[in-house]
Design an enzyme around this catalytic site. Structure first.
Site, PDB file in Angstrom:
ATOM      1  N   LEU A 514       0.830  -1.205   0.000  1.00 42.68           N
ATOM      2  CA  LEU A 514       0.000   0.000   0.000  1.00 42.68           C
ATOM      3  C   LEU A 514       0.862   1.252   0.000  1.00 42.68           C
ATOM      4  CD1 LEU A 514      -2.731  -0.928   2.622  1.00 42.68           C
ATOM      5  CD2 LEU A 514      -3.084  -0.614   0.190  1.00 42.68           C
ATOM      6  N   GLY A 515       2.046   1.141   0.581  1.00 45.05           N
ATOM      7  CA  GLY A 515       2.911   2.312   0.622  1.00 45.05           C
ATOM      8  C   GLY A 515       4.124   2.047   1.495  1.00 45.05           C
ATOM      9  N   GLY A 517       6.577   3.934   4.376  1.00 44.58           N
ATOM     10  CA  GLY A 517       6.698   5.092   5.258  1.00 44.58           C
ATOM     11  C   GLY A 517       8.029   5.068   5.952  1.00 44.58           C
ATOM     12  N   GLY A 520       8.465   1.676   7.821  1.00 44.96           N
ATOM     13  CA  GLY A 520       8.421   0.371   7.165  1.00 44.96           C
ATOM     14  C   GLY A 520       7.393   0.344   6.048  1.00 44.96           C
ATOM     15  N   ILE A 521       7.235  -0.858   5.488  1.00 39.76           N
ATOM     16  CA  ILE A 521       6.341  -1.012   4.344  1.00 39.76           C
ATOM     17  C   ILE A 521       4.952  -1.431   4.848  1.00 39.76           C
ATOM     18  CG2 ILE A 521       6.001  -2.174   2.142  1.00 39.76           C
ATOM     19  CD1 ILE A 521       8.975  -2.704   2.067  1.00 39.76           C
ATOM     20  N   VAL A 522       3.925  -0.925   4.178  1.00 35.62           N
ATOM     21  CA  VAL A 522       2.549  -1.236   4.567  1.00 35.62           C
ATOM     22  C   VAL A 522       1.913  -2.108   3.488  1.00 35.62           C
ATOM     23  CG1 VAL A 522       0.351  -0.271   5.305  1.00 35.62           C
ATOM     24  CG2 VAL A 522       2.452   1.048   5.606  1.00 35.62           C
ATOM     25  N   LYS A 538       1.497  -3.152   8.753  1.00 40.52           N
ATOM     26  CA  LYS A 538       2.768  -2.435   8.639  1.00 40.52           C
ATOM     27  C   LYS A 538       3.892  -3.277   9.215  1.00 40.52           C
ATOM     28  CE  LYS A 538       2.838   1.871   9.158  1.00 40.52           C
ATOM     29  NZ  LYS A 538       3.289   3.246   8.913  1.00 40.52           N
ATOM     30  N   ASP A 632       6.513  13.003  13.222  1.00 44.70           N
ATOM     31  CA  ASP A 632       6.592  12.939  11.757  1.00 44.70           C
ATOM     32  C   ASP A 632       5.252  13.312  11.131  1.00 44.70           C
ATOM     33  OD1 ASP A 632       7.771  12.646   9.300  1.00 44.70           O
ATOM     34  OD2 ASP A 632       7.755  10.456   9.298  1.00 44.70           O
TER      35      ASP A 632
END
Ligand SMILES: *[C@@H]1O[C@H](CO)[C@@H](O)[C@H](O)[C@H]1NC(C)=O
Ligand SMILES: *[C@@H]1O[C@H](CO)[C@@H](O)[C@H](O)[C@H]1NC(C)=O
Ligand SMILES: *[C@@H]1O[C@H](CO)[C@@H](O)[C@H](O)[C@H]1NC(C)=O
Ligand SMILES: *[C@@H]1O[C@H](CO)[C@@H](O)[C@H](O)[C@H]1NC(C)=O
Ligand SMILES: *[C@@H]1O[C@H](CO)[C@@H](O)[C@H](O)[C@H]1NC(C)=O
Ligand SMILES: *[C@@H]1O[C@H](CO)[C@@H](O)[C@H](O)[C@H]1NC(C)=O
Ligand SMILES: *[C@@H]1O[C@H](CO)[C@@H](O)[C@H](O)[C@H]1NC(C)=O
Ligand SMILES: *[C@@H]1O[C@H](CO)[C@@H](O)[C@H](O)[C@H]1NC(C)=O
Ligand SMILES: *[C@@H]1O[C@H](CO)[C@@H](O)[C@H](O)[C@H]1NC(C)=O
Ligand SMILES: *[C@@H]1O[C@H](CO)[C@@H](O)[C@H](O)[C@H]1NC(C)=O
Length: 795
Positions: A514-515, A517, A520-522, A538, A632
């Site tokens: 999904l994305g 960040g 980490g990766i989602v 995540k 963040d």
């Protein structure tokens, strides 16, 4: 040899085949050797014998196409009210007919001829299995063609005292829900009051007929006494004038288990391009709209609580949102709510205090039609009043609102069908228990499920159906509970612990990203839970090993949060180096997608986003047990849900990932362009770093542009490159309108625009003590507090 026989007269041909295929008295078939030795027709195209029912150790006595892969059954004794029979059974041809004997010695007749003596049996090439008597010139004393199940074959004639009855579902041959029959010289189709054979009002007819003929050429028509032939009723889906070819093709006509009478074709050539059975023509054209009993009895083409739509010439059924199939293997079998619905459903002690509005919500479904089930019509009424009314009414399952009129529908819903331009319906469903007290909540819910909840709702409808439904329901419910992913909860929260394997499965091996960040990766995943279906998983990286205690502590803090503007944490996984977090899935992506898209989101929506994010931050900073500093804040970390509500994600992680050692530039959490200056100085990090990032993001929300642009030099636009600089310049020079680039919504809301730009400049002050708290920011945003003129942020 074979080709020669076809040019001889049919009578002679019949005689020859009989001669080839005599089955003598005392011949026996066993379930065990069935596959090798059924009684085959001379050409080998049809066979009579035992067929094993898929996934069972049971057999039915059947006739099937033996030369094609599918071994499609065209006749079975199950429909003659013989039950499936276990392994070890046998069929014997006797002088009185066909006798079925089970391993424990019980006998039933598959075919019985009473006073005439059978001399032999024969499986004919037409697909007709016959018993003949030599006493009477080889008269046929029993024929499968005269005892049909759900299928007719070429050269088969249906007499007025015979019926076709559909099977229950594709793989269950017991008598099903639809029947074709003769009445007053008409051929009619009716739904049955399953499991009885009582018929409801017919939904299709074939016109006047003495019998129904499926002739040797493959044509199907009703034939009157005087010989007049009528093809099936004029229906565009019953294509007339087809070129049929019985030499190269098999044809069959089946009353399908969903009530459609269909003529199918299958090539005899196994090398043919077109394999499998294809639909040639069928009636009725749209079973979804055809089946509607005038009195409202029965469920329609689909089962209860689902709606019917035509898909590639076949009907299919869809459960209402929040409902699941009663029999997962039968989409036509109806659906049940997967929560408790009905009066008395919420009487557990914990929920006594909960108001219905908190327990239930509505799912919206467009373009469907449930023509019946209304029990109240209120007029004039508002949509809101209609919904509130249904929420508080334990009988109400669905509300419909149209033209100031509110209709309430009761359970179970019947005759549902998809219809463009149809109604918009509001389906009552259970909400997730938000902010409920910690503890064994979900366990209680489950106990609740087992209670029968339909009592009193169905009086007046078929009692048999109700009892069956309820019985099946409770069984399924019990089963369903077992299938839910086993989870254990963190002690003090509703956050669940998942195994790594479970999450791997839920995300299909982490296949759909999904994305990415800062943490980490989602991945997208699906879990079976009462309240969530699609989730975001995540995978955290950069987390040192051996910090389980801190991880758990932090998760506890996150898990305890509950706010409309925060993405909800559902669960986590903590197995060695595998640390994963499971969040609710946000269907509308991130705020960045909105702000930086070609089509700007309108001003009102941006205002809502801004206020929502501020509220989320106020909660994190000021309303949690220990303040949570996000570290963040940026548009990529703000997610937008179905209802366009902005939700902050990734909060609570910074502390975990922050190195214990002194901060160096490489250790800075946060993202360039949004980080507060104190990150670069040797001062403690406070909640004010979030205020700074919020200020930058607020400017982005106002201007719909990124905080830093890569502009070509010499374009005269360099002044715009850094948003914070440009915004302050515009403010000083009273050119605030330039910031919104002709956005009419913002220009029309000039007061707010001015105020918000000033607030943003207060937030991005160089020195953190100059910046307001989020609580103050929110008050200013909402207009409750005057905003004074900000000093230069850069001094
Ligand atoms: C089949 O049975 C009938 C009746 O008993 C008999 O007339 C005929 O000859 C038999 N055919 C063969 C091939 O056995
Ligand atoms: C069939 O079996 C019965 C009993 O075993 C026997 O009496 C009879 O003669 C048999 N009939 C034929 C035609 O073989
Ligand atoms: C023979 O008798 C039984 C029971 O009386 C009946 O069900 C069956 O239909 C009869 N068979 C024929 C061919 O008449
Ligand atoms: C069968 O035979 C009995 C007497 O042997 C007679 O009463 C009955 O009517 C007959 N049934 C048929 C269908 O011929
Ligand atoms: C048998 O068939 C012949 C010729 O078709 C006919 O003359 C005779 O009457 C029939 N016998 C019986 C008992 O039906
Ligand atoms: C059904 O009707 C046909 C004639 O229309 C007749 O020959 C047959 O014996 C009847 N069958 C039964 C079981 O009544
Ligand atoms: C077919 O469905 C009936 C009714 O639901 C059920 O009783 C029966 O066990 C099923 N048969 C098989 C073989 O699954
Ligand atoms: C045959 O009978 C049908 C009704 O049963 C009637 O509509 C039709 O006109 C008749 N045709 C002839 C040629 O008599
Ligand atoms: C509840 O129903 C929804 C369909 O709306 C489904 O996706 C979900 O898996 C169901 N939950 C359970 C526990 O059956
Ligand atoms: C809406 O309701 C009013 C009052 O019942 C009625 O007169 C009018 O025809 C309705 N309009 C539509 C479009 O159904």
């Amino acid at each position: 040899m074979a080709s020669a026989t076809f040019f001889i007269s049919p009578l002679l041909f019949l005689h020859i085949t009989l001669a080839l295929a005599n089955i003598t008295i005392n011949s026996t078939l066993y379930t065990n050797n069935n596959n090798n030795n059924p009684w085959r027709s001379p050409s080998g195209e049809f066979a009579f014998g035992f067929q094993q029912i898929k996934d069972t150790k049971l057999f039915i006595v059947a006739i099937w196409y033996d030369k094609i892969l599918e071994k499609t059954i065209v006749w079975n004794s199950y429909s003659q009210s013989n039950n499936p029979t276990p392994t070890g059974s046998k069929i014997q041809l006797t002088q009185s007919g066909l006798k079925l004997t089970t391993p424990n010695g019980e006998s039933t007749w598959i075919a019985q001829t009473n006073n005439t003596t059978v001399s032999y049996g024969s499986m004919l090439d037409t697909g007709n299995f016959v018993l003949a008597s030599s006493d009477n010139n080889n008269t046929l004393v029993w024929q499968s063609f005269k005892n049909p199940s759900d299928t007719l074959l070429p050269s088969q004639i249906l007499e007025p005292n015979l019926t076709l009855t559909s099977r229950l579902k594709d793989s269950n041959y017991t008598r099903g829900r639809f029947q074709l029959y003769f009445q007053d010289n008409f051929i009619l189709f009716s739904p049955l009051a399953w499991p009885t054979e009582l018929r409801y009002t017919y939904y299709e007819d074939f016109g006047p007929a003495a019998h129904l003929v499926f002739d040797e050429r493959g044509e199907i028509y009703a034939e009157a006494k005087n010989g007049t032939r009528t093809p099936p009723k004029e229906d565009p889906n019953w294509r007339p004038d087809l070129v049929l070819d019985t030499w190269n093709n098999y044809y069959r006509a089946t009353l399908d288990y969903y009530g459609v009478f269909t003529q199918y074709v299958h090539s005899k050539d196994s090398n043919s391009q077109q394999q499998g059975w294809r639909i040639l023509r069928y009636i009725p054209g749209d079973i979804c709209t055809s089946v509607l009993d005038g009195y409202g009895y029965g469920s329609g083409a689909c089962g209860y609580n689902s709606y019917c739509s035509m898909l590639e010439q076949r009907p299919t059924c869809t459960c209402l949102d929040g409902y699941t199939l009663i029999d997962p293997s039968n989409v036509f079998g109806g659906c049940q709510p997967n929560f408790t619905l009905g009066c008395g459903a919420d009487n557990s002690d914990e929920e006594l205090q909960a108001r219905p509005e908190e327990l239930y919500t509505f799912k919206v479904l467009n373009d469907v039609d449930f023509p019946l089930n209304d029990y109240e019509k209120i007029q004039p009424y508002t949509l809101d009043a209609c919904q509130q009314d249904c929420l508080k009414d334990c009988i109400c399952a669905v509300a419909i609102y149209d033209n100031q009129t509110c209709w309430k529908k009761r359970f179970p819903l019947s005759f549902g069908k998809a219809k463009s331009g149809g109604q918009t319906i509001f389906i009552k469903t259970r909400v997730a228990p938000l902010g409920t007290p910690p503890g064994s909540k979900s366990k209680k819910d489950d106990d609740n499920n087992v209670k029968p909840v339909f009592i009193g709702l169905l009086t007046g409808l078929l009692v048999i159906n109700v009892v069956l439904l309820a019985a099946v329901l409770s069984v399924i419910r019990l089963k369903k509970r077992k299938r839910e992913i086993k989870v254990s909860s963190l002690l003090e929260t509703n956050v669940h612990s998942f195994s790594y394997e479970a999450l791997k499965e839920a995300t299909r091996g982490f296949s759909e990203e999904l994305g990415r960040g800062s943490f980490g990766i989602v991945y997208k995943g699906t879990i079976e839970s009462r309240f969530y279906n699609v989730v975001a998983v995540k995978k955290l990286d950069g987390l040192a090993e051996g910090r389980e205690k801190e991880f758990k502590a932090e998760l506890n803090a996150i898990g305890k949060t509950s706010h409309k503007n925060l993405v909800r944490l559902i669960g986590f996984c903590d197995e060695g180096t595998n640390r994963l977090l499971v969040y609710e899935f946000m269907s509308n992506g991130s705020l960045a997608n909105f702000l930086f898209a070609l089509d700007k989101p309108n001003w009102d929506l941006r205002v809502r986003f801004g206020l929502g994010i501020a509220r989320g931050l106020v909660y994190l900073h000021e309303e949690c047990d220990t303040p949570i500093i996000h570290c963040d804040i940026k548009p990529q970390n703000i997610l937008i849900d179905d209802n366009f509500i902005a939700k902050i994600s990734d909060f609570g992680l910074a502390k975990l990932l922050l190195s214990d050692q002194s901060r160096t530039k490489t250790m800075i959490r946060g993202t360039r362009g949004y980080v507060a200056p104190e990150w670069f100085r040797n001062v403690p990090v406070t909640v004010k770093v979030d205020v700074y990032s919020f200020g930058v993001m607020l400017l982005e929300i106002i201007c719909c542009r990124r905080s830093v642009l890569m502009l070509e030099s010499g374009g005269g636009e360099e002044e715009k490159a850094v948003l914070t600089d440009w915004a302050y310049d515009c403010y000083l020079e009273s050119r605030i309108n330039d910031l919104v680039d002709g956005d009419t919504g913002a220009l029309a809301d000039k007061g707010r625009l001015q105020r918000w730009v000033k607030i943003a400049i207060w937030c991005i002050q160089e020195h953190n003590e100059m910046r307001p708290t989020m609580g103050m920011v929110l008050q200013m945003l909402e207009g409750f507090v005057e905003v004074s003129d900000p000093p230069s942020p850069f001094s």
